[in-house]
Motif scaffolding. Structure first.
Motif, PDB file in Angstrom:
ATOM      1  N   ASN A   1       0.838  -1.201   0.000  1.00 22.95           N
ATOM      2  CA  ASN A   1       0.000   0.000   0.000  1.00 22.95           C
ATOM      3  C   ASN A   1       0.876   1.256   0.000  1.00 22.95           C
ATOM      4  N   PRO A   2       1.777   1.382  -0.996  1.00 22.54           N
ATOM      5  CA  PRO A   2       2.745   2.491  -0.928  1.00 22.54           C
ATOM      6  C   PRO A   2       2.106   3.837  -1.260  1.00 22.54           C
ATOM      7  N   ASP A   3       2.545   4.856  -0.573  1.00 21.77           N
ATOM      8  CA  ASP A   3       2.090   6.235  -0.849  1.00 21.77           C
ATOM      9  C   ASP A   3       3.159   6.902  -1.703  1.00 21.77           C
ATOM     10  N   PHE A   4       3.246   6.496  -2.976  1.00 18.16           N
ATOM     11  CA  PHE A   4       4.266   7.067  -3.870  1.00 18.16           C
ATOM     12  C   PHE A   4       3.572   7.714  -5.056  1.00 18.16           C
ATOM     13  N   TYR A   5       3.222   8.967  -4.880  1.00 16.83           N
ATOM     14  CA  TYR A   5       2.503   9.701  -5.924  1.00 16.83           C
ATOM     15  C   TYR A   5       3.179  11.054  -6.154  1.00 16.83           C
ATOM     16  N   PRO A   6       4.296  11.052  -6.911  1.00 19.64           N
ATOM     17  CA  PRO A   6       4.994  12.308  -7.166  1.00 19.64           C
ATOM     18  C   PRO A   6       4.126  13.298  -7.925  1.00 19.64           C
ATOM     19  N   ARG A   7       4.357  14.574  -7.673  1.00 19.62           N
ATOM     20  CA  ARG A   7       3.550  15.625  -8.308  1.00 19.62           C
ATOM     21  C   ARG A   7       4.181  16.137  -9.598  1.00 19.62           C
ATOM     22  N   LEU A   8       5.285  15.551  -9.992  1.00 22.30           N
ATOM     23  CA  LEU A   8       5.836  15.746 -11.335  1.00 22.30           C
ATOM     24  C   LEU A   8       6.153  14.354 -11.852  1.00 22.30           C
ATOM     25  N   ARG A   9       6.105  14.171 -13.152  1.00 25.74           N
ATOM     26  CA  ARG A   9       6.329  12.849 -13.726  1.00 25.74           C
ATOM     27  C   ARG A   9       7.401  12.915 -14.797  1.00 25.74           C
ATOM     28  N   VAL A  10       8.400  12.054 -14.687  1.00 21.51           N
ATOM     29  CA  VAL A  10       9.450  12.011 -15.704  1.00 21.51           C
ATOM     30  C   VAL A  10       8.910  11.250 -16.907  1.00 21.51           C
ATOM     31  N   MET A  11       8.865  11.923 -18.053  1.00 15.28           N
ATOM     32  CA  MET A  11       8.367  11.324 -19.283  1.00 15.28           C
ATOM     33  C   MET A  11       9.554  10.906 -20.152  1.00 15.28           C
ATOM     34  N   GLU A  12       9.425   9.745 -20.736  1.00 22.43           N
ATOM     35  CA  GLU A  12      10.513   9.240 -21.577  1.00 22.43           C
ATOM     36  C   GLU A  12       9.965   8.902 -22.959  1.00 22.43           C
ATOM     37  N   THR A  13      10.531   9.508 -23.979  1.00 22.64           N
ATOM     38  CA  THR A  13      10.203   9.138 -25.357  1.00 22.64           C
ATOM     39  C   THR A  13      11.518   8.725 -26.030  1.00 22.64           C
ATOM     40  N   GLU A  14      11.453   8.372 -27.290  1.00 24.66           N
ATOM     41  CA  GLU A  14      12.691   7.989 -27.984  1.00 24.66           C
ATOM     42  C   GLU A  14      13.638   9.171 -28.081  1.00 24.66           C
ATOM     43  N   GLN A  15      13.080  10.385 -28.075  1.00 24.16           N
ATOM     44  CA  GLN A  15      13.924  11.564 -28.298  1.00 24.16           C
ATOM     45  C   GLN A  15      14.336  12.258 -26.990  1.00 24.16           C
ATOM     46  N   VAL A  16      13.433  12.311 -26.016  1.00 23.47           N
ATOM     47  CA  VAL A  16      13.725  13.121 -24.820  1.00 23.47           C
ATOM     48  C   VAL A  16      13.325  12.409 -23.533  1.00 23.47           C
ATOM     49  N   THR A  17      13.943  12.886 -22.450  1.00 22.70           N
ATOM     50  CA  THR A  17      13.567  12.499 -21.097  1.00 22.70           C
ATOM     51  C   THR A  17      13.477  13.779 -20.298  1.00 22.70           C
ATOM     52  N   ALA A  18      12.336  13.999 -19.678  1.00 24.12           N
ATOM     53  CA  ALA A  18      12.198  15.222 -18.879  1.00 24.12           C
ATOM     54  C   ALA A  18      10.952  15.128 -18.009  1.00 24.12           C
ATOM     55  N   PRO A  19      11.034  15.684 -16.795  1.00 23.98           N
ATOM     56  CA  PRO A  19       9.841  15.711 -15.963  1.00 23.98           C
ATOM     57  C   PRO A  19       8.859  16.771 -16.447  1.00 23.98           C
ATOM     58  N   VAL A  20       7.580  16.475 -16.303  1.00 22.90           N
ATOM     59  CA  VAL A  20       6.514  17.418 -16.657  1.00 22.90           C
ATOM     60  C   VAL A  20       5.737  17.725 -15.389  1.00 22.90           C
ATOM     61  N   GLN A  21       5.479  18.985 -15.172  1.00 21.83           N
ATOM     62  CA  GLN A  21       4.728  19.382 -13.986  1.00 21.83           C
ATOM     63  C   GLN A  21       3.897  20.627 -14.263  1.00 21.83           C
ATOM     64  N   CYS A  22       3.124  21.019 -13.261  1.00 19.51           N
ATOM     65  CA  CYS A  22       2.223  22.168 -13.372  1.00 19.51           C
ATOM     66  C   CYS A  22       2.994  23.448 -13.693  1.00 19.51           C
ATOM     67  N   ARG A  23       2.411  24.292 -14.562  1.00 19.37           N
ATOM     68  CA  ARG A  23       3.031  25.573 -14.902  1.00 19.37           C
ATOM     69  C   ARG A  23       2.437  26.726 -14.112  1.00 19.37           C
ATOM     70  N   GLN A  24       1.599  26.418 -13.122  1.00 22.82           N
ATOM     71  CA  GLN A  24       1.021  27.451 -12.239  1.00 22.82           C
ATOM     72  C   GLN A  24       0.407  28.575 -13.083  1.00 22.82           C
ATOM     73  N   CYS A  25      -0.486  28.202 -14.009  1.00 27.38           N
ATOM     74  CA  CYS A  25      -1.098  29.152 -14.950  1.00 27.38           C
ATOM     75  C   CYS A  25      -1.708  30.370 -14.251  1.00 27.38           C
ATOM     76  N   GLU A  26      -1.588  31.532 -14.888  1.00 33.20           N
ATOM     77  CA  GLU A  26      -2.159  32.764 -14.318  1.00 33.20           C
ATOM     78  C   GLU A  26      -3.690  32.707 -14.327  1.00 33.20           C
ATOM     79  N   ASP A  27      -4.261  32.341 -15.485  1.00 35.60           N
ATOM     80  CA  ASP A  27      -5.720  32.200 -15.595  1.00 35.60           C
ATOM     81  C   ASP A  27      -5.988  30.698 -15.594  1.00 35.60           C
TER      82      ASP A  27
END
Ligand code: SF4
Ligand code: SF4
Length: 194
Positions: free
Chosen positions: A38-64
Motif C-alpha cells: 500500500n505504498p504512498d508514492f505519488y509524485p507531483r511531477l512525472r518524468v516522461m521518456e520518449t525515444e527523443q527526450v527524457t524530462a519531468p513534466v509538472q504544473c506551470r502554475q497558470c495565471e488564468d
C-alpha cells in the motif's frame, strides 16, 4: 505573476530522483518504511521518456488557471506564488485533470498518517462484497510552498536539469529580448524611415 518549475530535456538523464524528492517533501511519513502492498508514492511531477527526450513534466502554475476556472467546489486557489488544490474539499470529479493542458494533474488516493482514506458514503462491490471505497483526490505540483525552502526537485536534481523561474527572471528575460529586438530594428532604420 506565479513562479513555475521548468525542465531542460538536454540535461535530464531520467534518473527519477526528482520524483523521489517530491514524494519525500510531501509525505509526513518515512517513504522507505511504507507498507509494501500500500505504498504512498505519488509524485507531483512525472518524468516522461520518449525515444527523443527524457524530462519531468509538472504544473506551470497558470495565471488564468483552467483547473481553477472549472472546479465546481472552489477547491483550487492561488496560494502564494502557486496554484493550490485543497484536497480536503476536493470531490474527485476529475474536471481539473481533463482541462489541464500539460497533463499535470493526477487523481491519487488520499493518505493520512500512512493510511489510505476511505469514502464515508459510496460503497464498491469490486470484490463481490460491498466495501467502503478509497477516496481519490486531485494532486499536482505546489512548488513545495508549505516547506518554505523551495521546490525539492530543483534542489535534488544531480544534473541541474530543473529550474525555478520566478517573476523577476521572466521580466529580465523579456527586457533582454526587447533590447535585442531594438538592436535588430536599428539595422532596418533607413527602411522604416522610407
Ligand atoms: S532528477 Fe534531474 S536528471 Fe533525474 S529525472 Fe529528474 S530532472 Fe531528470
Ligand atoms: S477533482 Fe477536485 S480539485 Fe479537481 S475540479 Fe474536481 S473537485 Fe475541483
Amino acid at each position: 505573476m506565479n513562479s513555475f518549475v521548468i525542465a531542460d530535456p538536454g540535461l535530464c538523464i531520467g534518473c527519477h530522483t526528482c520524483e523521489v524528492a517530491c514524494v519525500s517533501a510531501h509525505s509526513a511519513d518515512n517513504m522507505f518504511l511504507q507498507q509494501e502492498e500500500n505504498p504512498d508514492f505519488y509524485p507531483r511531477l512525472r518524468v516522461m521518456e520518449t525515444e527523443q527526450v527524457t524530462a519531468p513534466v509538472q504544473c506551470r502554475q497558470c495565471e488564468d488557471a483552467p483547473c481553477a476556472n472549472v472546479c465546481p467546489n472552489g477547491s483550487i486557489t492561488n496560494l502564494g506564488s502557486s496554484i493550490s488544490i485543497n484536497q480536503d474539499t476536493c470531490i474527485g470529479c476529475k474536471t481539473c485533470m481533463l482541462v489541464c493542458p500539460f497533463g499535470a494533474i493526477a487523481m491519487v488516493p488520499e493518505f493520512r498518517g500512512g493510511q489510505k482514506q476511505l469514502q464515508p458514503g459510496l460503497r464498491s462491490n469490486a470484490t463481490g462484497v460491498l466495501a467502503r471505497k478509497e477516496r481519490l483526490v486531485a494532486s499536482k505540483c505546489d512548488l513545495c510552498e508549505e516547506s518554505g525552502s523551495g521546490p525539492a526537485c530543483v534542489q535534488i536534481c544531480p544534473t541541474h536539469a530543473l529550474q525555478l523561474v520566478v517573476p523577476d527572471d521572466v521580466s529580465m528575460d523579456t527586457a533582454a529580448k526587447r533590447a535585442a529586438s531594438a538592436q535588430t530594428l536599428q539595422q532596418f532604420g533607413g527602411l522604416i524611415r522610407f
